[in-house]
Design a protein around this motif. Structure first.
Motif, PDB file in Angstrom:
ATOM      1  N   THR A  50      19.744 -19.361 -37.174  1.00  0.00           N
ATOM      2  CA  THR A  50      19.245 -20.492 -37.956  1.00  0.00           C
ATOM      3  C   THR A  50      18.102 -20.106 -38.888  1.00  0.00           C
ATOM      4  O   THR A  50      17.884 -20.773 -39.893  1.00  0.00           O
ATOM      5  N   VAL A  51      17.390 -19.047 -38.576  1.00  0.00           N
ATOM      6  CA  VAL A  51      16.302 -18.613 -39.461  1.00  0.00           C
ATOM      7  C   VAL A  51      16.881 -18.202 -40.814  1.00  0.00           C
ATOM      8  O   VAL A  51      16.424 -18.662 -41.871  1.00  0.00           O
ATOM      9  N   SER A  52      17.904 -17.379 -40.800  1.00  0.00           N
ATOM     10  CA  SER A  52      18.537 -16.942 -42.046  1.00  0.00           C
ATOM     11  C   SER A  52      19.247 -18.099 -42.736  1.00  0.00           C
ATOM     12  O   SER A  52      19.215 -18.217 -43.968  1.00  0.00           O
ATOM     13  N   ALA A  53      19.885 -18.969 -41.943  1.00  0.00           N
ATOM     14  CA  ALA A  53      20.576 -20.122 -42.527  1.00  0.00           C
ATOM     15  C   ALA A  53      19.577 -21.035 -43.225  1.00  0.00           C
ATOM     16  O   ALA A  53      19.787 -21.447 -44.377  1.00  0.00           O
ATOM     17  N   ARG A  54      18.504 -21.332 -42.550  1.00  0.00           N
ATOM     18  CA  ARG A  54      17.478 -22.214 -43.141  1.00  0.00           C
ATOM     19  C   ARG A  54      16.899 -21.601 -44.411  1.00  0.00           C
ATOM     20  O   ARG A  54      16.744 -22.293 -45.421  1.00  0.00           O
ATOM     21  N   ARG A  55      16.606 -20.332 -44.372  1.00  0.00           N
ATOM     22  CA  ARG A  55      16.043 -19.665 -45.540  1.00  0.00           C
ATOM     23  C   ARG A  55      17.013 -19.764 -46.721  1.00  0.00           C
ATOM     24  O   ARG A  55      16.619 -20.111 -47.835  1.00  0.00           O
ATOM     25  N   ALA A  56      18.290 -19.474 -46.475  1.00  0.00           N
ATOM     26  CA  ALA A  56      19.296 -19.524 -47.544  1.00  0.00           C
ATOM     27  C   ALA A  56      19.419 -20.925 -48.122  1.00  0.00           C
ATOM     28  O   ALA A  56      19.517 -21.103 -49.347  1.00  0.00           O
ATOM     29  N   LEU A  57      19.422 -21.922 -47.267  1.00  0.00           N
ATOM     30  CA  LEU A  57      19.553 -23.302 -47.730  1.00  0.00           C
ATOM     31  C   LEU A  57      18.326 -23.755 -48.509  1.00  0.00           C
ATOM     32  O   LEU A  57      18.443 -24.328 -49.601  1.00  0.00           O
ATOM     33  N   GLU A  58      17.167 -23.488 -47.971  1.00  0.00           N
ATOM     34  CA  GLU A  58      15.936 -23.927 -48.637  1.00  0.00           C
ATOM     35  C   GLU A  58      15.712 -23.208 -49.955  1.00  0.00           C
ATOM     36  O   GLU A  58      15.212 -23.805 -50.909  1.00  0.00           O
ATOM     37  N   GLU A  59      16.111 -21.944 -50.045  1.00  0.00           N
ATOM     38  CA  GLU A  59      16.005 -21.220 -51.318  1.00  0.00           C
ATOM     39  C   GLU A  59      16.898 -21.849 -52.384  1.00  0.00           C
ATOM     40  O   GLU A  59      16.596 -21.772 -53.571  1.00  0.00           O
ATOM     41  N   LYS A  60      17.969 -22.493 -51.959  1.00  0.00           N
ATOM     42  CA  LYS A  60      18.892 -23.175 -52.878  1.00  0.00           C
ATOM     43  C   LYS A  60      18.433 -24.607 -53.150  1.00  0.00           C
ATOM     44  O   LYS A  60      19.029 -25.323 -53.941  1.00  0.00           O
ATOM     45  N   GLY A  61      17.353 -25.044 -52.512  1.00  0.00           N
ATOM     46  CA  GLY A  61      16.844 -26.400 -52.702  1.00  0.00           C
ATOM     47  C   GLY A  61      17.521 -27.433 -51.824  1.00  0.00           C
ATOM     48  O   GLY A  61      17.414 -28.632 -52.072  1.00  0.00           O
ATOM     49  N   ILE A  62      18.205 -26.972 -50.775  1.00  0.00           N
ATOM     50  CA  ILE A  62      18.892 -27.865 -49.849  1.00  0.00           C
ATOM     51  C   ILE A  62      17.949 -28.140 -48.677  1.00  0.00           C
ATOM     52  O   ILE A  62      17.449 -27.215 -48.039  1.00  0.00           O
ATOM     53  N   LYS A  63      17.735 -29.414 -48.405  1.00  0.00           N
ATOM     54  CA  LYS A  63      16.764 -29.818 -47.392  1.00  0.00           C
ATOM     55  C   LYS A  63      17.342 -29.728 -45.986  1.00  0.00           C
ATOM     56  O   LYS A  63      18.366 -30.334 -45.678  1.00  0.00           O
ATOM     57  N   VAL A  64      16.654 -28.975 -45.128  1.00  0.00           N
ATOM     58  CA  VAL A  64      16.998 -28.904 -43.705  1.00  0.00           C
ATOM     59  C   VAL A  64      16.135 -29.937 -42.990  1.00  0.00           C
ATOM     60  O   VAL A  64      14.906 -29.888 -43.056  1.00  0.00           O
TER      61      VAL A  64
END
Length: 131
Positions: A50-64
């Protein structure tokens, strides 16, 4: 494994952008689903990292929205009533199931309000106390 709750924009391509961001980061989705309710798109996806998933999503501007522990359970697919039985066991233990879906191995993924109590029920289920 853990569940990430994600807020997606309600528009064509939002899910594609999420999948592309994860793919570009080398992150695999292990299960989950996305739902539209009252104009809001909420997704719950299962990840090993989830650390890598969250980073990838947040870098794209997708809110976790949340990162939560899950219970993983196997139901006997050939026996009707399994969902009702495990849900009743959780309810009788005072555990509220907040999110439920399947992973890619046909296992039941449960996000609950009390992981400790839920884990105890899950262990009873695995030992056959559900029968």
């Amino acid at each position: 494994m853990r569940d990430l709750a994600v807020l997606l924009e309600n528009r064509p391509g939002a899910l594609a952008e999420m999948g592309e961001a994860l793919g570009s980061a080398g992150v695999s989705v292990e299960g989950g689903g996305a739902f539209l309710f009252d104009g809001r798109a909420i997704a719950h996806f299962l990840f090993e990292d989830t650390v890598s998933a969250r980073r990838a999503l947040e870098e794209k501007g997708i809110k976790v929205l949340e990162d939560r522990e899950v219970l993983v359970q196997k139901l006997k697919q050939d026996q009707p009533g399994q969902l009702g039985k495990i849900s009743r066991m959780m309810a009788d233990a005072g555990v509220n199931i907040e999110v439920i879906y399947s992973d890619h191995q046909n296992q039941l993924i449960l996000v609950v309000d009390d992981v400790e109590k839920g884990q105890a029920v899950s262990e009873m289920w695995k030992r056959g106390a559900s029968l």
